[in-house]
Design a protein around this motif. Structure first.
Motif, PDB file in Angstrom:
ATOM      1  N   GLU A 190     -25.630  -5.047  -0.850  1.00 39.88           N
ATOM      2  CA  GLU A 190     -24.312  -4.610  -1.312  1.00 39.88           C
ATOM      3  C   GLU A 190     -23.790  -5.510  -2.421  1.00 39.88           C
ATOM      4  O   GLU A 190     -24.184  -6.667  -2.554  1.00 39.88           O
ATOM      5  CB  GLU A 190     -23.338  -4.616  -0.137  1.00 39.88           C
ATOM      6  N   GLU A 191     -22.908  -4.968  -3.209  1.00 38.13           N
ATOM      7  CA  GLU A 191     -22.299  -5.735  -4.288  1.00 38.13           C
ATOM      8  C   GLU A 191     -20.930  -6.222  -3.841  1.00 38.13           C
ATOM      9  O   GLU A 191     -20.314  -5.657  -2.945  1.00 38.13           O
ATOM     10  CB  GLU A 191     -22.195  -4.877  -5.551  1.00 38.13           C
ATOM     11  N   SER A 192     -20.461  -7.286  -4.510  1.00 37.72           N
ATOM     12  CA  SER A 192     -19.170  -7.856  -4.157  1.00 37.72           C
ATOM     13  C   SER A 192     -18.505  -8.410  -5.409  1.00 37.72           C
ATOM     14  O   SER A 192     -19.179  -8.790  -6.376  1.00 37.72           O
ATOM     15  CB  SER A 192     -19.347  -8.971  -3.120  1.00 37.72           C
ATOM     16  N   THR A 193     -17.196  -8.450  -5.371  1.00 38.32           N
ATOM     17  CA  THR A 193     -16.436  -8.992  -6.511  1.00 38.32           C
ATOM     18  C   THR A 193     -16.456 -10.517  -6.528  1.00 38.32           C
ATOM     19  O   THR A 193     -15.949 -11.128  -7.466  1.00 38.32           O
ATOM     20  CB  THR A 193     -14.976  -8.517  -6.435  1.00 38.32           C
ATOM     21  N   LEU A 194     -17.046 -11.141  -5.489  1.00 37.58           N
ATOM     22  CA  LEU A 194     -17.062 -12.608  -5.428  1.00 37.58           C
ATOM     23  C   LEU A 194     -18.071 -13.215  -6.393  1.00 37.58           C
ATOM     24  O   LEU A 194     -18.005 -14.411  -6.699  1.00 37.58           O
ATOM     25  CB  LEU A 194     -17.383 -13.068  -3.997  1.00 37.58           C
ATOM     26  N   ASN A 195     -19.040 -12.401  -6.857  1.00 32.72           N
ATOM     27  CA  ASN A 195     -20.031 -12.865  -7.839  1.00 32.72           C
ATOM     28  C   ASN A 195     -20.785 -14.116  -7.383  1.00 32.72           C
ATOM     29  O   ASN A 195     -21.047 -15.025  -8.172  1.00 32.72           O
ATOM     30  CB  ASN A 195     -19.368 -13.143  -9.197  1.00 32.72           C
ATOM     31  N   LEU A 196     -21.130 -14.153  -6.098  1.00 31.31           N
ATOM     32  CA  LEU A 196     -21.920 -15.267  -5.573  1.00 31.31           C
ATOM     33  C   LEU A 196     -23.405 -14.930  -5.685  1.00 31.31           C
ATOM     34  O   LEU A 196     -23.795 -13.764  -5.676  1.00 31.31           O
ATOM     35  CB  LEU A 196     -21.550 -15.530  -4.114  1.00 31.31           C
ATOM     36  N   PRO A 197     -24.260 -15.952  -5.793  1.00 34.02           N
ATOM     37  CA  PRO A 197     -25.702 -15.692  -5.971  1.00 34.02           C
ATOM     38  C   PRO A 197     -26.345 -15.103  -4.719  1.00 34.02           C
ATOM     39  O   PRO A 197     -26.222 -15.669  -3.631  1.00 34.02           O
ATOM     40  CB  PRO A 197     -26.273 -17.081  -6.292  1.00 34.02           C
ATOM     41  N   VAL A 198     -27.004 -13.958  -4.855  1.00 29.11           N
ATOM     42  CA  VAL A 198     -27.724 -13.339  -3.751  1.00 29.11           C
ATOM     43  C   VAL A 198     -29.209 -13.300  -4.100  1.00 29.11           C
ATOM     44  O   VAL A 198     -29.590 -13.499  -5.252  1.00 29.11           O
ATOM     45  CB  VAL A 198     -27.215 -11.904  -3.472  1.00 29.11           C
ATOM     46  N   TRP A 199     -30.045 -13.034  -3.085  1.00 35.45           N
ATOM     47  CA  TRP A 199     -31.481 -12.949  -3.335  1.00 35.45           C
ATOM     48  C   TRP A 199     -31.773 -11.721  -4.186  1.00 35.45           C
ATOM     49  O   TRP A 199     -31.466 -10.583  -3.799  1.00 35.45           O
ATOM     50  CB  TRP A 199     -32.242 -12.864  -2.017  1.00 35.45           C
ATOM     51  N   ASP A 200     -32.335 -11.939  -5.358  1.00 32.40           N
ATOM     52  CA  ASP A 200     -32.647 -10.839  -6.266  1.00 32.40           C
ATOM     53  C   ASP A 200     -33.697 -11.307  -7.273  1.00 32.40           C
ATOM     54  O   ASP A 200     -33.370 -11.975  -8.248  1.00 32.40           O
ATOM     55  CB  ASP A 200     -31.398 -10.365  -7.003  1.00 32.40           C
ATOM     56  N   PRO A 201     -34.974 -11.005  -7.029  1.00 31.55           N
ATOM     57  CA  PRO A 201     -36.041 -11.482  -7.917  1.00 31.55           C
ATOM     58  C   PRO A 201     -35.946 -10.913  -9.336  1.00 31.55           C
ATOM     59  O   PRO A 201     -36.541 -11.462 -10.255  1.00 31.55           O
ATOM     60  CB  PRO A 201     -37.324 -11.014  -7.217  1.00 31.55           C
ATOM     61  N   SER A 206     -36.723 -17.861  -9.529  1.00 30.15           N
ATOM     62  CA  SER A 206     -37.259 -18.617  -8.383  1.00 30.15           C
ATOM     63  C   SER A 206     -37.515 -17.710  -7.181  1.00 30.15           C
ATOM     64  O   SER A 206     -38.407 -17.973  -6.372  1.00 30.15           O
ATOM     65  CB  SER A 206     -36.292 -19.738  -7.989  1.00 30.15           C
ATOM     66  N   ASP A 207     -36.750 -16.614  -7.047  1.00 26.31           N
ATOM     67  CA  ASP A 207     -36.938 -15.699  -5.923  1.00 26.31           C
ATOM     68  C   ASP A 207     -38.286 -14.971  -5.996  1.00 26.31           C
ATOM     69  O   ASP A 207     -38.778 -14.470  -4.977  1.00 26.31           O
ATOM     70  CB  ASP A 207     -35.813 -14.659  -5.877  1.00 26.31           C
TER      71      ASP A 207
END
Length: 466
Positions: A190-201, A206-207
């Motif tokens: 899911e997306e969020s307005t917090l713009n925090l780093p999520v796992w996404d190669p 690095s992912d």
């Protein structure tokens, strides 16, 4: 707050300490830590502040507890705080977010499984199996509780109306043939307005190097298997395949459940081992030292498997007390064992493999980290040696090394890892028994009774259903 909502009887406790904004992380790891030291009920207290998820580990009244810390950006912490709300992550540093992730992920997993009762029982069985087979340890490059929970939850999603005993078999069917590094997901990210780093190669280079990605379902989605290496993944896949073969036999009536839970005979599996020792001059220094050394063993595994002559580096997720010879040099000694498989070199009768640089690089990493954390004390040492299987008796007692085909029944002096406990002690001295994270896991018969009982009741409900 405890966030292991499916915790089995006798297991350890994962908990999070949530504090308002005026409480600093240093308060938790210093003044609070000092207060814990003076509690008589608390044993084996140690802080692992530099871990991916910083944690204080201890035993309280005989129960192992992992306590993490999160500082919220609020003046007070409400009794009805809802950590499922993404807004509670606003303005937090990444360490606090990771510490809260356990609570949030647990809630989300339970929401996403079709049958919580079947999920809990299947997870209980898989965790017991993983501990018996020596592949339960996030820190040492295998899987921890959250990762096993995600895998079991995914199995439940794929087979929503399946009995618990069959779900165990389906678990092995799915993951013995999983095309790693294809990620395991319980839902779309899911997306969020917090713009925090999520796992996404696609975004984070690095992912792309993660070899066994198992993604947590709650925002922010992270890979829960960041320590897994090519070697440890290979060991786990081999165990998945064995689990599939054994459970097929069980479902066909050719074997019983006890075979699935037979402990791995690690010391008969390999011809070559590396013995890693960590020693200190006092009990307090020893607890602090082994916590740091153990948190870096996955680095040594990575260094070893990058050697062109090594195909497998398999660490046993259990430490042992030092032999009497080692204890002559330092009273407080702990040992870890890594099984090594050397590659066969074509047209060569023998090859000399020099691991001096690999070992020294690991030691430098640990000493450097200890210096940076200001925890290195006089007398703290690390040593490593290559040992052939036939020479392991110089380090371990005969009852640990002898081949065991069957797990002892409840009531004997063996722990769940199949290793006799001769003496007990709160430290790693020569009188210490082996440290095994599974020493209080319930026995096979109790678990199998639950599986049979649940399956019978579920089958009866299905038979009577219109």
């Amino acid at each position: 707050m405890d966030f292991r909502t499916w915790r089995e009887q006798g297991a350890d406790i994962d908990a999070a300490c949530v504090a308002p904004r005026h409480v600093e992380r240093s308060d938790f790891f210093q003044s609070f830590f000092e207060k814990l030291k003076h509690r008589e009920e608390i044993k084996n207290l140690r802080a692992v502040e530099d871990a991916y998820v910083p944690v204080v580990k201890f035993e309280f009244d005989g129960i192992e507890i992992d306590l993490v810390f999160a500082r919220l950006s609020v003046p007070t912490v409400s009794d009805n705080l809802d950590l499922r709300d993404n807004s509670c992550l606003r303005n937090l540093d990444i360490r606090c977010i990771r510490s809260l992730n356990g609570c949030r992920v647990t809630d989300e997993i339970l929401r996403l499984v079709p049958n919580q009762e079947s999920f809990r029982l299947t997870l209980h069985a898989i965790k017991l199996w993983a501990k018996r087979r020596g592949i339960y340890s996030n820190m040492l490059g295998f899987l921890g509780g959250i990762s096993w929970a995600v895998l079991v939850a995914r199995t439940c999603q794929l087979y929503p109306n399946t009995l618990a005993s069959t779900l165990v078999n389906k678990f092995f069917l799915v993951f013995s043939g999983w095309e790693w590094p294809k990620p395991v997901l319980l839902k779309q990210q899911e997306e969020s307005t917090l713009n925090l780093p999520v796992w996404d190669p696609r975004v984070n280079p690095s992912d792309r190097y993660h070899v066994m990605p198992i993604i947590t379902p709650a925002y922010l989605q992270q890979n829960s298997t960041y320590n897994v290496s090519t070697s440890t993944r290979g060991v786990m896949v081999e165990e998945f395949k064995r689990g599939l073969a054994v459970t097929n036999e069980i479902l066909q009536g050719k074997s019983d459940w006890s075979k699935l839970f037979e402990p791995l005979n690690f010391f008969q599996k390999y011809k070559h081992y590396i013995v890693l020792t960590a020693s200190a001059s006092t009990e307090e220094h020893h607890l602090e030292w082994i916590g740091l050394v153990e948190s870096k063993i996955h680095v040594l595994v990575g260094n070893l498997e990058r050697n062109e002559f090594i195909s497998v580096a398999h660490v046993k997720p259990q430490s042992f007390p030092g032999s009497r010879e080692l204890c002559k040099q330092s009273e407080y000694v702990s040992m870890w064992f890594l099984g090594i498989v050397f590659r066969k070199v074509e047209k060569a009768e023998s090859v000399n493999v020099d691991l001096t640089y690999v070992i020294q690089s690991f030691k430098d990493t640990v000493y450097s980290q200890a210096n940076n954390l200001n925890v290195l004390k006089e007398g703290m040492k690390i040593e490593a040696a290559h040992v052939k299987r036939k020479h392991l008796h110089y380090f371990l007692p005969a009852e640990t090394l002898q081949k065991r085909k069957k797990q002892s029944m409840p009531g004997t002096s063996q722990n769940a890892g199949g290793l006799q406990r001769k003496r007990t002690s709160s430290h790693g001295s020569c009188l210490d028994s082996s440290r095994d994270t599974d020493s209080r896991t319930p026995d096979n018969s109790s678990l199998l009774h639950k599986i049979s009982k649940l399956d019978a009741s579920t089958a009866e409900r299905e038979r009577l259903a219109p």
